[in-house]
Design a protein around this motif. Structure first.
Motif, PDB file in Angstrom:
ATOM      1  N   ILE A 168       0.833  -1.202   0.000  1.00  0.00           N
ATOM      2  CA  ILE A 168       0.000   0.000   0.000  1.00  0.00           C
ATOM      3  C   ILE A 168       0.871   1.256   0.000  1.00  0.00           C
ATOM      4  N   SER A 169       1.954   1.251   0.774  1.00  0.00           N
ATOM      5  CA  SER A 169       2.833   2.423   0.840  1.00  0.00           C
ATOM      6  C   SER A 169       3.437   2.732  -0.524  1.00  0.00           C
ATOM      7  N   VAL A 170       3.941   1.705  -1.191  1.00  0.00           N
ATOM      8  CA  VAL A 170       4.543   1.907  -2.511  1.00  0.00           C
ATOM      9  C   VAL A 170       3.480   2.320  -3.528  1.00  0.00           C
ATOM     10  N   ALA A 171       2.282   1.704  -3.440  1.00  0.00           N
ATOM     11  CA  ALA A 171       1.204   2.057  -4.366  1.00  0.00           C
ATOM     12  C   ALA A 171       0.811   3.525  -4.212  1.00  0.00           C
ATOM     13  N   LEU A 172       0.739   4.021  -2.986  1.00  0.00           N
ATOM     14  CA  LEU A 172       0.398   5.424  -2.756  1.00  0.00           C
ATOM     15  C   LEU A 172       1.481   6.346  -3.315  1.00  0.00           C
TER      16      LEU A 172
END
Length: 480
Positions: free
Chosen positions: A183-187
């Motif tokens: 999720i962090s990388v996707a954001l």
């Protein structure tokens, strides 16, 4: 009696450690003379093994959480190395447990699983013997696919060994930490300019809009998030404090629609409807409708989502003026992924007719369908049932359908054996819903290729099979 058994087990462990220590000392001496670097590497491996056995629960949970971060490094073969390491650690743990008289936990389904994985080895053996449509040159690819199936089996076995060590509710909750890295990388991929992101984080993005997180490919992240949307919904139904879980559900749903995983939209709808079908209340119906509406709105608000929704109107599914033959012809120039699938499947079926009984061999389907005109490489089937038909023939497809059937029966039996309104029953219902959603998604997606997804899938199935005595069977508060 318990003391004597414990003493006997400790004595056996001491004996085997002493027996193993002698050759280790000899090897360490040889490595020290040959290369200090090799000795350091051996010491690191030894320390890791010591940590694995002395902190077994923490080690296994840590490895499970870590897996969702590794697909970014596929070029360095880290996911493959991780799988090999997990397989080796599981086998080593079982061997040590058997030698020291400890229990090794399995269940009936795991033994059926063993039989299916061993059946898959038939296509590895026949390949170099000339019994399939492809020759020995495809053996490395076939072995890689077989090792993927074997890794599923080992993950299931490894998690089963935690059943008397970790509360199942706690373990399921800890698995949600696997969302942090993707999720962090996707954001970052959504909100930061591509120009300032490392190439590692943008290599798999399509049209600058689809995100892949740490899973390496947008559809891979979409398949992965489908499961965790279900898990968050489970936590939402079991928790007294729902607001944090509602916020997390919204965040994960937002990232999910930015993957562009169109098939997953239907899978999520089916999943949510299935989960809520056992307890229909006006408030639940309103909640489901609002969630699904917001889901569609978020997907349709993206450029890629609008494109996919437009494409579907130019297919035989919704346009009566387009038949399958015309859709195949149109696929060569219209860029419509739905029509492209029809053409791709047509190529694969024509190829299958040449070797209908046993097929061409594991991982052979990409070279039999449509090729990428830019690179000459093939595409995955985008239909897992067709994949097994082409690669393993009628025999392999029947084996795959049997495997899915037994798996579904196993989940139904777990559901029936769980106390009403217990956490375990809700988890089993969630898994059954996800299973049905995946059966549908396999018609147009490469679900079997989603290695990361299946690591967590088999982890959850193993946990659900621990038995009621390991679960806290408490009454759930009525959902608002």
């Amino acid at each position: 009696m318990l003391t004597n058994k414990s003493s006997s087990s400790s004595a056996r462990l001491t004996f085997w450690l002493g027996l193993v220590g002698l050759p280790i000392g000899i090897v360490a001496g040889f490595l020290a003379g040959a290369s200090p670097l090799l000795l350091c590497l051996a010491l690191i491996v030894g320390a890791a093994l010591l940590w694995f056995f002395t902190s077994f629960e923490q080690a296994v949970i840590g490895l499970l959480i870590l897996r969702s971060s590794l697909d970014l490094f596929s070029g360095l073969q880290l996911p493959s190395a991780f799988a090999i390491g997990i397989n080796a650690l599981t086998i080593l743990y079982v061997v040590v447990a058997l030698l020291t008289g400890k229990a090794v936990h399995t269940d009936k389904f795991w033994w059926f699983f063993v039989g299916w994985v061993m059946m898959q080895s038939l296509w590895v053996i026949l390949l170099p013997l000339g019994g399939l449509g492809m020759g020995a040159a495809f053996l490395p690819s076939a072995i890689k696919v077989w090792m993927r199936y074997f890794s599923w089996l080992m993950i299931y076995l490894l998690v089963m060994q935690l059943k008397d060590r970790v509360p199942p509710e706690k373990l399921v909750s800890l698995l949600l930490l696997s969302l942090v890295a993707p999720i962090s990388v996707a954001l970052m991929q959504i909100f930061l300019p591509a120009s300032i992101l490392p190439s590692l984080l943008t290599a798999q993005a399509k049209a600058g809009s689809n995100v892949s997180g740490t899973l390496g490919f947008p559809n891979g992240l979409g398949i992965f998030l489908t499961m965790f949307i279900a898990l968050i919904w489970w936590k939402l139904s079991t928790s007294q404090k729902r607001l944090p879980w509602m916020i997390l559900l919204g965040l994960v749903s937002f990232v999910f629609v930015r993957t562009g995983y169109f098939t997953g939209i239907g899978a999520v709808f089916l999943l949510i409807l299935f989960i809520n079908s056992t307890k229909i209340t006006p408030i639940r119906v309103i909640g489901v409708v609002l969630f699904c509406s917001a889901f569609v709105y978020m997907f349709g608000s993206t450029e890629f989502g609008q494109q996919r929704l437009t494409e579907i109107y130019q297919t035989p599914l919704l346009n009566p003026n387009i038949d399958i033959s015309r859709a195949i012809i149109l696929s060569y120039g219209d860029g419509n992924s739905f029509n492209w699938r029809l053409a791709h499947w047509n190529y694969l079926i024509e190829a299958w007719k040449q070797f209908p009984i046993l097929g061409y061999g594991l991982d052979s389907s990409p070279v039999l369908g449509i090729k990428d005109f830019r690179t000459g490489s093939g595409f995955a089937p985008h239909n897992d049932y067709l994949r097994f038909l082409v690669e393993q023939g009628i025999v392999g497809l029947l084996g795959f359908v049997l495997f899915l059937t037994v798996q579904g029966v196993h989940l139904v039996n777990l559901l029936r054996s769980s106390p009403p309104k217990s956490d375990r029953r809700n988890l089993c219902l969630l898994l059954l819903a996800l299973f049905v959603a995946n059966l549908a998604s396999m018609l147009s997606s490469n679900i079997v290729d989603a290695t990361t997804f299946f690591l967590y899938w088999w982890t959850l199935v193993a946990i659900a099979g621990w038995g009621n005595e390991y679960w806290q069977t408490h009454r759930l508060t009525q959902s608002a």
